[in-house]
Design a protein around this motif. Structure first.
Motif, PDB file in Angstrom:
ATOM      1  N   LEU A  31       0.815  -1.210   0.000  1.00 55.91           N
ATOM      2  CA  LEU A  31       0.000   0.000   0.000  1.00 55.91           C
ATOM      3  C   LEU A  31       0.853   1.266   0.000  1.00 55.91           C
ATOM      4  O   LEU A  31       0.348   2.355  -0.250  1.00 55.91           O
ATOM      5  CB  LEU A  31      -0.940   0.001   1.208  1.00 55.91           C
ATOM      6  CG  LEU A  31      -1.892  -1.203   1.312  1.00 55.91           C
ATOM      7  CD1 LEU A  31      -2.763  -1.072   2.552  1.00 55.91           C
ATOM      8  CD2 LEU A  31      -2.754  -1.323   0.062  1.00 55.91           C
ATOM      9  N   VAL A  32       2.120   1.112   0.285  1.00 61.42           N
ATOM     10  CA  VAL A  32       2.997   2.289   0.325  1.00 61.42           C
ATOM     11  C   VAL A  32       4.140   2.194  -0.674  1.00 61.42           C
ATOM     12  O   VAL A  32       4.852   3.176  -0.902  1.00 61.42           O
ATOM     13  CB  VAL A  32       3.580   2.492   1.745  1.00 61.42           C
ATOM     14  CG1 VAL A  32       2.454   2.804   2.733  1.00 61.42           C
ATOM     15  CG2 VAL A  32       4.361   1.262   2.205  1.00 61.42           C
ATOM     16  N   ASN A  33       4.303   1.031  -1.287  1.00 63.63           N
ATOM     17  CA  ASN A  33       5.423   0.842  -2.212  1.00 63.63           C
ATOM     18  C   ASN A  33       4.912   0.149  -3.464  1.00 63.63           C
ATOM     19  O   ASN A  33       4.677  -1.057  -3.491  1.00 63.63           O
ATOM     20  CB  ASN A  33       6.509  -0.005  -1.536  1.00 63.63           C
ATOM     21  CG  ASN A  33       7.791  -0.045  -2.367  1.00 63.63           C
ATOM     22  OD1 ASN A  33       7.760  -0.029  -3.596  1.00 63.63           O
ATOM     23  ND2 ASN A  33       8.931  -0.108  -1.677  1.00 63.63           N
ATOM     24  N   ALA A  34       4.708   0.924  -4.532  1.00 68.54           N
ATOM     25  CA  ALA A  34       4.125   0.406  -5.763  1.00 68.54           C
ATOM     26  C   ALA A  34       4.981  -0.681  -6.385  1.00 68.54           C
ATOM     27  O   ALA A  34       4.467  -1.672  -6.924  1.00 68.54           O
ATOM     28  CB  ALA A  34       3.915   1.545  -6.761  1.00 68.54           C
ATOM     29  N   GLU A  35       6.302  -0.554  -6.325  1.00 69.06           N
ATOM     30  CA  GLU A  35       7.181  -1.529  -6.970  1.00 69.06           C
ATOM     31  C   GLU A  35       7.144  -2.877  -6.264  1.00 69.06           C
ATOM     32  O   GLU A  35       7.267  -3.926  -6.896  1.00 69.06           O
ATOM     33  CB  GLU A  35       8.606  -0.989  -7.045  1.00 69.06           C
ATOM     34  CG  GLU A  35       8.786   0.114  -8.087  1.00 69.06           C
ATOM     35  CD  GLU A  35       8.294  -0.316  -9.465  1.00 69.06           C
ATOM     36  OE1 GLU A  35       8.671  -1.410  -9.920  1.00 69.06           O
ATOM     37  OE2 GLU A  35       7.526   0.440 -10.086  1.00 69.06           O
ATOM     38  N   VAL A  36       6.975  -2.837  -4.935  1.00 69.17           N
ATOM     39  CA  VAL A  36       6.838  -4.095  -4.198  1.00 69.17           C
ATOM     40  C   VAL A  36       5.582  -4.835  -4.664  1.00 69.17           C
ATOM     41  O   VAL A  36       5.604  -6.042  -4.937  1.00 69.17           O
ATOM     42  CB  VAL A  36       6.781  -3.842  -2.682  1.00 69.17           C
ATOM     43  CG1 VAL A  36       6.337  -5.107  -1.938  1.00 69.17           C
ATOM     44  CG2 VAL A  36       8.140  -3.387  -2.172  1.00 69.17           C
ATOM     45  N   GLY A  37       4.473  -4.095  -4.744  1.00 69.85           N
ATOM     46  CA  GLY A  37       3.223  -4.706  -5.201  1.00 69.85           C
ATOM     47  C   GLY A  37       3.333  -5.259  -6.609  1.00 69.85           C
ATOM     48  O   GLY A  37       2.880  -6.377  -6.887  1.00 69.85           O
ATOM     49  N   TYR A  38       3.948  -4.500  -7.490  1.00 71.10           N
ATOM     50  CA  TYR A  38       4.107  -4.960  -8.869  1.00 71.10           C
ATOM     51  C   TYR A  38       4.963  -6.217  -8.930  1.00 71.10           C
ATOM     52  O   TYR A  38       4.600  -7.206  -9.582  1.00 71.10           O
ATOM     53  CB  TYR A  38       4.725  -3.863  -9.730  1.00 71.10           C
ATOM     54  CG  TYR A  38       5.251  -4.380 -11.056  1.00 71.10           C
ATOM     55  CD1 TYR A  38       4.382  -4.696 -12.097  1.00 71.10           C
ATOM     56  CD2 TYR A  38       6.618  -4.610 -11.238  1.00 71.10           C
ATOM     57  CE1 TYR A  38       4.859  -5.205 -13.295  1.00 71.10           C
ATOM     58  CE2 TYR A  38       7.099  -5.119 -12.430  1.00 71.10           C
ATOM     59  CZ  TYR A  38       6.225  -5.409 -13.464  1.00 71.10           C
ATOM     60  OH  TYR A  38       6.697  -5.925 -14.641  1.00 71.10           O
ATOM     61  N   ALA A  39       6.098  -6.215  -8.257  1.00 73.76           N
ATOM     62  CA  ALA A  39       7.016  -7.353  -8.324  1.00 73.76           C
ATOM     63  C   ALA A  39       6.383  -8.617  -7.744  1.00 73.76           C
ATOM     64  O   ALA A  39       6.539  -9.715  -8.302  1.00 73.76           O
ATOM     65  CB  ALA A  39       8.308  -7.022  -7.581  1.00 73.76           C
ATOM     66  N   ALA A  40       5.656  -8.477  -6.640  1.00 69.76           N
ATOM     67  CA  ALA A  40       5.045  -9.646  -6.013  1.00 69.76           C
ATOM     68  C   ALA A  40       3.930 -10.220  -6.887  1.00 69.76           C
ATOM     69  O   ALA A  40       3.810 -11.443  -7.057  1.00 69.76           O
ATOM     70  CB  ALA A  40       4.507  -9.277  -4.639  1.00 69.76           C
ATOM     71  N   LEU A  41       3.099  -9.337  -7.433  1.00 70.54           N
ATOM     72  CA  LEU A  41       2.017  -9.815  -8.289  1.00 70.54           C
ATOM     73  C   LEU A  41       2.560 -10.399  -9.591  1.00 70.54           C
ATOM     74  O   LEU A  41       2.063 -11.412 -10.091  1.00 70.54           O
ATOM     75  CB  LEU A  41       1.032  -8.678  -8.581  1.00 70.54           C
ATOM     76  CG  LEU A  41      -0.213  -9.063  -9.388  1.00 70.54           C
ATOM     77  CD1 LEU A  41      -1.002 -10.170  -8.694  1.00 70.54           C
ATOM     78  CD2 LEU A  41      -1.098  -7.839  -9.609  1.00 70.54           C
ATOM     79  N   LYS A  42       3.613  -9.796 -10.114  1.00 71.83           N
ATOM     80  CA  LYS A  42       4.243 -10.303 -11.330  1.00 71.83           C
ATOM     81  C   LYS A  42       4.775 -11.716 -11.099  1.00 71.83           C
ATOM     82  O   LYS A  42       4.580 -12.623 -11.933  1.00 71.83           O
ATOM     83  CB  LYS A  42       5.377  -9.371 -11.747  1.00 71.83           C
ATOM     84  CG  LYS A  42       6.208  -9.847 -12.932  1.00 71.83           C
ATOM     85  CD  LYS A  42       5.450  -9.735 -14.235  1.00 71.83           C
ATOM     86  CE  LYS A  42       6.378 -10.013 -15.419  1.00 71.83           C
ATOM     87  NZ  LYS A  42       5.658  -9.992 -16.699  1.00 71.83           N
ATOM     88  N   ALA A  43       5.421 -11.938  -9.963  1.00 69.47           N
ATOM     89  CA  ALA A  43       5.948 -13.269  -9.658  1.00 69.47           C
ATOM     90  C   ALA A  43       4.821 -14.286  -9.517  1.00 69.47           C
ATOM     91  O   ALA A  43       4.921 -15.428  -9.988  1.00 69.47           O
ATOM     92  CB  ALA A  43       6.778 -13.217  -8.379  1.00 69.47           C
ATOM     93  N   THR A  44       3.727 -13.861  -8.880  1.00 76.04           N
ATOM     94  CA  THR A  44       2.591 -14.770  -8.688  1.00 76.04           C
ATOM     95  C   THR A  44       1.951 -15.145 -10.023  1.00 76.04           C
ATOM     96  O   THR A  44       1.691 -16.321 -10.292  1.00 76.04           O
ATOM     97  CB  THR A  44       1.543 -14.114  -7.770  1.00 76.04           C
ATOM     98  OG1 THR A  44       2.149 -13.760  -6.526  1.00 76.04           O
ATOM     99  CG2 THR A  44       0.377 -15.052  -7.512  1.00 76.04           C
ATOM    100  N   ALA A  45       1.680 -14.159 -10.857  1.00 74.06           N
ATOM    101  CA  ALA A  45       1.024 -14.422 -12.142  1.00 74.06           C
ATOM    102  C   ALA A  45       1.926 -15.195 -13.094  1.00 74.06           C
ATOM    103  O   ALA A  45       1.438 -15.911 -13.973  1.00 74.06           O
ATOM    104  CB  ALA A  45       0.581 -13.110 -12.780  1.00 74.06           C
ATOM    105  N   SER A  46       3.249 -15.052 -12.933  1.00 75.86           N
ATOM    106  CA  SER A  46       4.199 -15.722 -13.827  1.00 75.86           C
ATOM    107  C   SER A  46       4.516 -17.144 -13.396  1.00 75.86           C
ATOM    108  O   SER A  46       5.222 -17.866 -14.117  1.00 75.86           O
ATOM    109  CB  SER A  46       5.506 -14.920 -13.901  1.00 75.86           C
ATOM    110  OG  SER A  46       5.275 -13.605 -14.368  1.00 75.86           O
ATOM    111  N   ASP A  47       4.022 -17.558 -12.238  1.00 74.87           N
ATOM    112  CA  ASP A  47       4.331 -18.899 -11.746  1.00 74.87           C
ATOM    113  C   ASP A  47       3.861 -19.947 -12.759  1.00 74.87           C
ATOM    114  O   ASP A  47       2.703 -19.913 -13.210  1.00 74.87           O
ATOM    115  CB  ASP A  47       3.628 -19.125 -10.406  1.00 74.87           C
ATOM    116  CG  ASP A  47       3.825 -20.544  -9.904  1.00 74.87           C
ATOM    117  OD1 ASP A  47       4.979 -20.905  -9.625  1.00 74.87           O
ATOM    118  OD2 ASP A  47       2.825 -21.283  -9.833  1.00 74.87           O
TER     119      ASP A  47
END
Length: 721
Positions: free
Chosen positions: A373-389
């Motif tokens: 909620l405070v760090n956009a890049e953290v959210g992007y990287a985590a969701l990217k890793a999840t969707a790319s699994d």
């Protein structure tokens, strides 16, 4: 206009010039504010992008808004593809005749006051069909809101909502009988659902939902078909259209209203008695691959998901949230629904551990904590890793609250990841409060759903459809498509003995019984029959007028001597004469008593008035009406569909050998189901009902035996078949 047969030989008109006409005549055009003729004119000229020729007909006007107006269709000097009728009910027939005689291909009739009003209105609709037969012009309506082609931005409707209804074109086609439920679905555009075409045929005097489904199955801009139904008017055409869509790879999502059954008709067999309209509809839908849903929200959720991806039936899910409790709730619902969470690959776990703080939970489900909620890049990287699994086929993102800018940031991450990865990301907006984040998801094509439970149910429907596609046999056709009309005359029941004679001729094993007409004959029959089985016999009244023999004292089990056979005959015959006229009593059937063990199953086939012959299988004996543990299929059955019917029931566990018991002869049971299907198919015009209850399924390798039989037929006597 050309009409073309589908692969099954049923004729469907090519509706291209209805959906995308090159020229239109508006009969009843008007300048009167808020009139149907004026609103339709405005929708065609102001809020549509129609590039073809538009003709106006109104004998009382020379021009409308600067356009010439003609007194009749005959005066146009041209033949439009489509006529839109915005005239009074008493003018409709004459207008239709004129259009048909001039060679117009299609007519849309807005006007109400026909079949929905009673017999007189239905008679007028019959005249409309006569015009179709005489001229070849097809009629859409009457009593309909029109036809909306969002992908072509063409509103052939009088509705003032059209000006916003084309806001979000897309790959979903909608075919409805009623206007209200259809428009409710159309307004899901505001949730991000893209809709390309809406056909709402009203009274369906001529064209019906089946025609629109068939068209959409071939339409290149339609990927998913949605339908709302009050009833199916023509079962064979509906089934042909649905199977045409299935062969084209187009899923159909259906909401069937009017499921409750009031006053079920009496039937000779148990299986026909418990086969309510809703149960038959649902069974047919499942067999045709139609995804049946229970309300509009579910209709929207399932269709929107199918418009984004094609399921395989093997999908595994990931849950991703910034709230631990919300992730747990979603995971619980996934488990309750019987769905599977993916096991993240090592590279996914490594990427998540790099992206997230150490206190985050990054093994599926993923709780990314408030850090995103405070760090956009953290959210992007985590969701990217999840969707790319590599093991994950779909990502659920439940969002419990609206957090203003942070929700917008999360939405940006989701839209960005979805643009880079094909794994569908499904947001679940759980809060009643919406804002910029919700809007960004919609604009990014993510179509947020409204509740975790609804979302999981939609995903389950999605996956089940994938499983159906994997086993779909495109060469299968329902018997009703080719079966002849039912024979003339009333339905007549055979006695059990007569029914078993027919079954034996069809290859079904029946006991070797004898019909006795006196007590002495019963004693002699005992001597001959008892030796075939356990040394004991079963005795039953034989009469076509008595279906439920046990209820009237017409059955005796375990008869062990000649004297007992004589006494049983007298008692059974006397009870039979109390229940039916003496001249309807054929005698008493003496059969060998089947040794245990065996499982009592039931097989019933009855003629449904809409869809044709339907087979019901399940737990037999008196348990069928109590437990209703049954599965259903349209005929004809194949060995594969027969085995699938058996496997769907709870009694399948008994047949496989429950708690270490020996297994029963499932292969012989499946073979008998197919034999019965083939028998009914050969005599489809004559057989109304057939039931074997019980059908004794013996231990593996020992086959099955029909212990009772009910057959109701019409037309010529079975001896002449």
């Amino acid at each position: 206009m050309t009409a073309r047969p589908d692969a099954n030989g049923l004729w469907f008109s090519d509706l291209t010039r209805l959906v995308e006409p090159r020229s239109i005549v508006l009969v009843g055009a008007s300048e009167k504010p808020d009139s149907i003729g004026a609103r339709t004119f405005e929708n065609l000229t102001v809020y549509s992008q129609f590039q073809g020729d538009l003709y106006l007909v109104n004998p009382g006007r020379k021009e409308i808004h600067g356009r010439p107006c003609y007194p009749s269709v005959r005066d146009l000097g041209a033949v439009p593809d489509l006529a839109i009728l915005a005239v009074r009910a008493d003018m409709v027939l004459d207008s239709l005749r004129e259009c048909g005689e001039c060679g117009v291909k299609f007519a849309i009739v807005f006007t109400s006051g026909f079949g929905e009003t009673g017999d007189e209105g239905r008679a007028v609709e019959a005249e409309m069909r006569a015009i179709v037969a005489n001229t070849g012009m097809r009629i859409y309506g009457p009593n309909c809101p029109g036809l909306n082609n969002m992908n072509a931005r063409l509103g052939m409707t009088f509705s003032p909502a059209w000006r916003i209804d084309h806001a979000r074109p897309g790959p979903i086609g909608v075919a409805t009988q009623g206007g209200g439920l259809g428009r409710s679905f159309i307004q899901s555009m505001d949730r991000g659902v893209g809709i390309g075409l809406w056909c709402s045929g009203g009274n369906e005097a001529d064209l019906e939902v089946s025609d629109y489904i068939h068209y959409m199955a071939d339409a290149p801009d339609i990927k998913v078909i949605v339908t709302t139904l009050e009833g199916v008017r023509n079962g064979p055409r509906f089934m042909a259209a649905a199977l045409h869509a299935a062969r084209r790879g187009k899923p159909i999502v259906a909401l069937k209203v009017g499921k409750s059954e009031i006053g079920a008709k009496a039937a000779a067999s148990h299986t026909a008695a418990i086969a309510g309209v809703a149960e038959i509809n649902s069974a047919v839908f499942r067999q045709l691959g139609i995804i049946e849903v229970d309300d509009i929200d579910e209709l929207i959720d399932v269709a929107s998901l199918l418009s984004r991806a094609t399921p395989t039936g093997k999908e595994q899910l990931a849950v991703y949230s910034f709230s631990g409790g919300t992730a747990a709730l979603c995971t619980d619902m996934v488990g309750i629904a019987g769905l599977t969470l993916s096991k993240f690959a090592p590279e996914t776990l490594e990427a998540l551990s790099r992206a997230l703080p150490g206190y985050a939970a990054f093994d599926n489900p993923v709780d990314v904590t408030a850090e995103v909620l405070v760090n956009a890049e953290v959210g992007y990287a985590a969701l990217k890793a999840t969707a790319s699994d590599p093991n994950t086929d779909l990502v659920l993102v439940p969002i419990p609250v609206e957090y203003g800018k942070t929700s917008a940031m999360l939405a940006d991450s989701m839209v960005r990841v979805q643009s880079e990865d094909s794994t569908p990301i499904v947001p679940v907006w759980m809060s009643d409060r919406t804002g910029e984040g919700h809007r960004k998801m919609i604009e990014g094509g993510l179509m947020p759903m409204r509740a975790v439970g609804n979302t999981v149910l939609a995903v389950k429907r999605f996956i089940e459809y994938g499983k159906w596609r994997a086993q779909f046999n495109p060469d299968w056709r329902p018997l009703a498509e080719a079966a002849p009309r039912k024979a003339e005359g009333d339905s007549t029941a055979l006695s059990e003995a007569g029914g078993k004679t027919l079954l034996a001729g069809a290859g079904v094993t029946v006991p070797g019984g004898v019909v006795a007409t006196s007590a002495d004959e019963a004693a002699r029959a005992f001597r001959n029959v008892a030796a075939q089985g356990t040394g004991k016999v079963v005795m039953k009244i034989v009469s076509a007028a008595i279906t439920h023999k046990t209820d009237i004292g017409g059955v005796r089990l375990g008869i062990a001597s000649e004297d007992a056979a004589r006494a049983a005959f007298e008692e059974i015959h006397a009870n039979g004469c109390k229940a039916a006229p003496a001249d309807r009593i054929e005698g008493v059937l003496v059969e060998p008593m089947l040794p245990s063990p065996f499982v009592e199953a039931v097989v019933g086939i009855h003629r449904d008035e809409v869809f044709g012959h339907v087979c019901t299988f399940g737990l037999g004996g008196v348990a069928i009406e109590l437990f209703k543990d049954v599965s259903r299929r349209l005929l004809p059955l194949t060995p594969q569909s027969a085995r699938a019917m058996i496997a769907e029931t709870r009694c399948h566990e008994l047949l496989k050998g429950h708690r270490g018991q020996a297994a029963f002869d499932i292969e012989a049971l499946a073979d008998t189901l197919v034999k019965l299907s083939d028998f009914v198919a050969r005599h489809a015009d004559r057989i109304d009902e057939l039931e074997i209850n019980p059908l004794a399924v013996r231990p593996q390798g020992q086959g099955v035996v029909a212990l009772d039989a009910v057959i109701a037929f019409r037309g010529t006597e079975p001896s002449q078949w």
